[in-house]
Design a protein around this motif. Structure first.
Motif, short mmCIF file in Angstrom:
data_model
loop_
_atom_site.label_atom_id
_atom_site.label_comp_id
_atom_site.label_asym_id
_atom_site.label_seq_id
_atom_site.Cartn_x
_atom_site.Cartn_y
_atom_site.Cartn_z
N ASN A 279 0.83 -1.20 0.00
CA ASN A 279 0.00 0.00 0.00
C ASN A 279 0.86 1.25 0.00
O ASN A 279 1.82 1.35 0.76
N GLY A 280 0.51 2.17 -0.88
CA GLY A 280 1.25 3.42 -0.94
C GLY A 280 2.54 3.35 -1.73
O GLY A 280 3.35 4.26 -1.70
N ALA A 281 2.74 2.24 -2.47
CA ALA A 281 3.99 2.07 -3.21
C ALA A 281 4.04 2.93 -4.47
O ALA A 281 5.11 3.14 -5.04
N GLY A 282 2.88 3.43 -4.91
CA GLY A 282 2.87 4.30 -6.08
C GLY A 282 2.28 3.66 -7.33
O GLY A 282 2.46 4.17 -8.43
N LYS A 283 1.55 2.56 -7.16
CA LYS A 283 0.98 1.86 -8.31
C LYS A 283 -0.13 2.68 -8.97
O LYS A 283 -0.14 2.86 -10.19
N THR A 284 -1.05 3.17 -8.13
CA THR A 284 -2.15 3.98 -8.68
C THR A 284 -1.61 5.27 -9.27
O THR A 284 -2.07 5.72 -10.33
N THR A 285 -0.63 5.84 -8.60
CA THR A 285 -0.02 7.08 -9.10
C THR A 285 0.54 6.86 -10.51
O THR A 285 0.37 7.70 -11.39
N PHE A 286 1.16 5.70 -10.72
CA PHE A 286 1.70 5.39 -12.04
C PHE A 286 0.59 5.37 -13.09
O PHE A 286 0.69 6.01 -14.14
N PHE B 165 -10.68 1.27 -12.48
CA PHE B 165 -10.35 1.97 -11.24
C PHE B 165 -10.34 1.05 -10.04
O PHE B 165 -11.06 0.06 -9.99
N GLN B 166 -9.50 1.43 -9.09
CA GLN B 166 -9.41 0.68 -7.84
C GLN B 166 -10.81 0.60 -7.18
O GLN B 166 -11.22 -0.45 -6.73
N VAL B 167 -11.51 1.73 -7.16
CA VAL B 167 -12.91 1.73 -6.77
C VAL B 167 -13.69 1.98 -8.06
O VAL B 167 -13.49 3.00 -8.71
N1 LIG Z 1 -3.43 13.18 -4.56
C1 LIG Z 1 -2.47 12.89 -3.66
N2 LIG Z 1 -2.01 13.84 -2.83
C2 LIG Z 1 -1.03 13.58 -1.94
N3 LIG Z 1 -0.43 12.39 -1.82
C3 LIG Z 1 -0.83 11.40 -2.62
C4 LIG Z 1 -1.88 11.60 -3.59
N4 LIG Z 1 -2.07 10.44 -4.25
C5 LIG Z 1 -1.21 9.56 -3.72
N5 LIG Z 1 -0.45 10.12 -2.75
C6 LIG Z 1 0.61 9.48 -1.99
O1 LIG Z 1 1.48 8.88 -2.92
C7 LIG Z 1 1.90 7.62 -2.47
C8 LIG Z 1 1.54 6.55 -3.50
O2 LIG Z 1 0.13 6.41 -3.53
P1 LIG Z 1 -0.63 5.42 -4.52
O3 LIG Z 1 -2.08 5.68 -4.37
O4 LIG Z 1 -0.04 5.55 -5.86
O5 LIG Z 1 -0.26 4.01 -3.89
P2 LIG Z 1 -0.72 2.55 -4.35
O6 LIG Z 1 0.50 1.80 -4.65
O7 LIG Z 1 -1.75 2.62 -5.38
O8 LIG Z 1 -1.33 2.00 -2.99
P3 LIG Z 1 -2.62 1.07 -2.72
O9 LIG Z 1 -2.16 -0.33 -2.80
O10 LIG Z 1 -3.00 1.45 -1.32
O11 LIG Z 1 -3.65 1.43 -3.69
C9 LIG Z 1 1.25 7.39 -1.13
O12 LIG Z 1 2.16 7.75 -0.12
C10 LIG Z 1 0.08 8.34 -1.12
O13 LIG Z 1 -0.20 8.77 0.17
#
Ligand SMILES: Nc1ncnc2c1ncn2[C@@H]1O[C@H](COP(=O)(O)OP(=O)(O)OP(=O)(O)O)[C@@H](O)[C@H]1O
Ligand SMILES: [Mg+2]
Lengths: 258, 315
Positions: A39-46, A85-87
């Motif tokens: 969780n929070g690794a940056g997958k969704t951000t990518f 989407f995740q949701v």
């Molecule tokens: N809009 C935002 N504003 C500030 N911080 C963000 C935002 N989106 C993501 N982050 C931060 O960026 C980091 C990566 O988030 P991300 O959602 O990409 O993780 P993830 O790998 O998809 O996690 P998960 O498995 O929980 O979905 C996290 O520390 C999160 O708190």
């Protein structure tokens, strides 16, 4: 092999949080790539960055060899890269079939008609085929809010596929779905995807699911890619075992999805 | 052009209204004309509500429609009613195409307040314009219909009534189709989930823009008809309380059906007329309680009375 999606030193910072750090990824046409990471690794951000939802702090994104930096999500969708989407992102006050019909109309034209009915016989027939293909025909006339999580996820993915994308990014397609249903759901999705000949990248927390479907795994940790390669190799990697999968063979239940 | 059940019903009701116009007393004709013309403005408000936007400044287009009709007759020799009404819609479309570029960037309270601001700007300009009668406004020139001049008074009132009913019918049929067409449904989709619409490859902004411009045209038609019916226009048309009234009527009727704004506008006009007549100083309070009752007991508006009965029959 031709490269369909490429990122070059992609970075994203949210204040002090580094959500993406020098991501260099090349996805080839026809690949099925799994993305793992805690969780929070940056997958969704990518996914958000390559689909135009988030603006990278630095770097370059190429789709079919052309830069798509700064393009809107709709332009990127029209260019052939779709996502789920995740949701699940649906139209909550519409029925399942209406959700699909809206997606069908959107796929046909970027300029919806002012007077001819959206629910044409042709679109209804096509939507019904899609309902069957995804095994959700029982929910045809249910509001999406009244439908189980798994079916909602499937509708979300079906809507993404309706535009005939070349590449599909799935953000945790099986999250919120019980362990027994995961394989069914993924089988359905992968069948549909194969018929469309789509390149797929999907985020998944369950390593059994990952191993079953993918030809390649990207492991994310703290905004970085710490491993990239064949599933067996990546999952056996010591760093991946320490930081991502947590020595899976002894904890077969896997990670909680979120 | 195939008509569906709703369209046939609307046509029959319109026909009944026109026939009713021949036997009904003048005051009632006038009340209904104003109510129906306002309902057209409300249709514009409702179109936007469907897409999730509440316009607190629809009086802008109401006023543009009215003033264009008035000025066309007074200053530019446009005496034909249809030409004047069309010109009013055209001007409203042009203005909406400009303002829409900015407004469609905003949502929720920001959209509401910005739309309000633009109508108050027009109000301010009109109040400052001595040539246009400042706060008093000015009278609308006698008009003709296809070269025929209805006699002043009852004759012209009856003609405007018929024109309003016919306009109402045309608009109702078009909006009925519009709400079921691609743009109508997808505007609702924008309200429900803008992100998804974007990821279907559509531009929520341009959809809202198209909807905003279409709504402006409809509202301007209502303003133009009001000007013809009352024979007078004044800056009050763009004042915020006027726009508030349109939102009020929209909530009263609900979004359930294209007929709802017409019913609500007629109910509103009667309640107000009688309240002013019998309890002159409390009519605002009565309207307040009416709205309160509707929001509490009929959150989907007066139309839910009609549709509830229907589902009751089926069960
Ligand atoms: N809009 C935002 N504003 C500030 N911080 C963000 C935002 N989106 C993501 N982050 C931060 O960026 C980091 C990566 O988030 P991300 O959602 O990409 O993780 P993830 O790998 O998809 O996690 P998960 O498995 O929980 O979905 C996290 O520390 C999160 O708190
Ligand atoms: Mg995520």
């Amino acid at each position: 092999m031709t490269c369909i999606l490429e990122t070059r030193s992609l970075n994203k910072e949210f204040g002090a949080v580094i959500a993406a750090k020098d991501l260099n990824v090349q996805i080839n046409k026809g690949e099925v790539v799994g993305v793992i990471g805690s969780n929070g690794a940056g997958k969704t951000t990518f996914i958000n960055m390559v689909t135009g939802y988030l603006k990278p702090t630095r770097g370059e994104i190429l789709f079919n060899g052309k830069s798509i930096m700064g393009h809107s999500p709709r332009a990127i969708t029209r260019a052939g890269m779709a996502r789920s989407f995740q949701v699940a992102q649906l139209f909550p006050e519409m029925t399942v079939i209406d959700n699909l019909i809206v997606a069908l109309a959107a796929a046909e034209s970027a300029r919806p008609s002012f007077l001819s009915p959206l629910r044409s016989d042709a679109r209804i027939a096509r939507a019904e085929e899609i309902l069957k293909e995804f095994g959700v025909e029982n929910y045809r006339d249910s509001l999406v809010t009244a439908v189980p999580q798994g079916a909602r996820k499937l509708v979300d993915i079906a809507m993404a596929l309706i535009g005939n994308p070349q590449m599909l990014l799935l953000d945790e397609p099986t999250s919120g779905v019980s362990v027994d249903e995961k394989t069914d759901l993924m089988d359905t999705v992968m069948n549909a995807v194969r018929q469309h000949g789509v390149t797929v990248l999907f985020v998944e927390h369950d390593m059994d699911v990952v191993e079953r479907y993918v030809s390649r795994v990207l492991a994310f940790y703290s905004g970085e890619i710490i491993a990239d390669g064949e599933p067996a190799a990546v999952l056996a990697d010591q760093q991946v075992r320490d930081l991502v999968t947590g020595h899976r063979p002894t904890t077969k239940q896997g990670n909680g999805a979120s | 052009m195939r008509l569906d059940k709703t369209e046939i019903s609307l046509g029959l009701i319109a026909l009944a209204c026109v026939l009713f116009g021949f036997v009904s007393p003048g005051w009632l004709i006038f009340l209904l004309t104003i109510a129906l013309a306002k309902a057209l403005v409300v249709q514009g408000v409702v179109m936007q509500m469907r897409s999730g936007l509440v316009s607190f400044g629809q009086g802008l287009f109401y006023c543009i429609g009215g003033y264009t009709v008035g000025m066309g007759g007074q200053f530019f020799g446009i005496h034909d009613a249809i030409a004047a009404l069309s010109l009013g819609m055209f001007v409203a479309i042009v203005v909406a195409m400009l303002l829409g570029l900015l407004l469609t960037r905003y949502r929720e309270i920001f959209f509401a307040m910005l739309s309000l601001a633009f109508s108050m700007i027009l109000f301010g300009i009109l109040v400052k314009s001595q040539e246009l009668g400042s706060t008093d406004g000015f009278n609308v020139h006698d008009w003709t219909l296809f070269g025929w001049a209805p006699e002043a008074g009852a004759g012209s009132q009856h003609t405007v009534f018929t024109m309003t009913v016919v306009s109402g019918l045309i608009v109702a049929v078009l909006i009925h189709r519009y709400t079921k067409a691609g743009i109508g449904v997808i505007c609702e989709a924008v309200r429900e989930n803008e992100v998804r619409v974007e990821y279907l490859g559509l531009s929520p902004r341009w959809l809202l823009y198209g909807n905003y411009v279409a709504a402006a045209a409809v509202s301007a038609l209502g303003g133009g008809l009001t000007a013809l019916a009352t024979g007078h226009v004044d800056p009050e048309m763009a004042y915020w309380t006027t726009s508030g009234e349109f939102v009020f009527i929209a909530l009263l009727g609900g979004l359930g059906h294209v007929a709802a704004p017409f019913i609500a506008a007629i109910v509103f006009s009667f309640v107000r007329t009688y309240a002013i007549e019998f309890v002159p100083h409390t009519w605002q309070m009565i309207l307040g309680f009416t709205l309160l009752a509707v929001i509490i007991f009929l959150p989907k508006g007066l139309w839910s009375l009609v549709s509830r009965e229907k589902t009751g029959e089926r069960a």
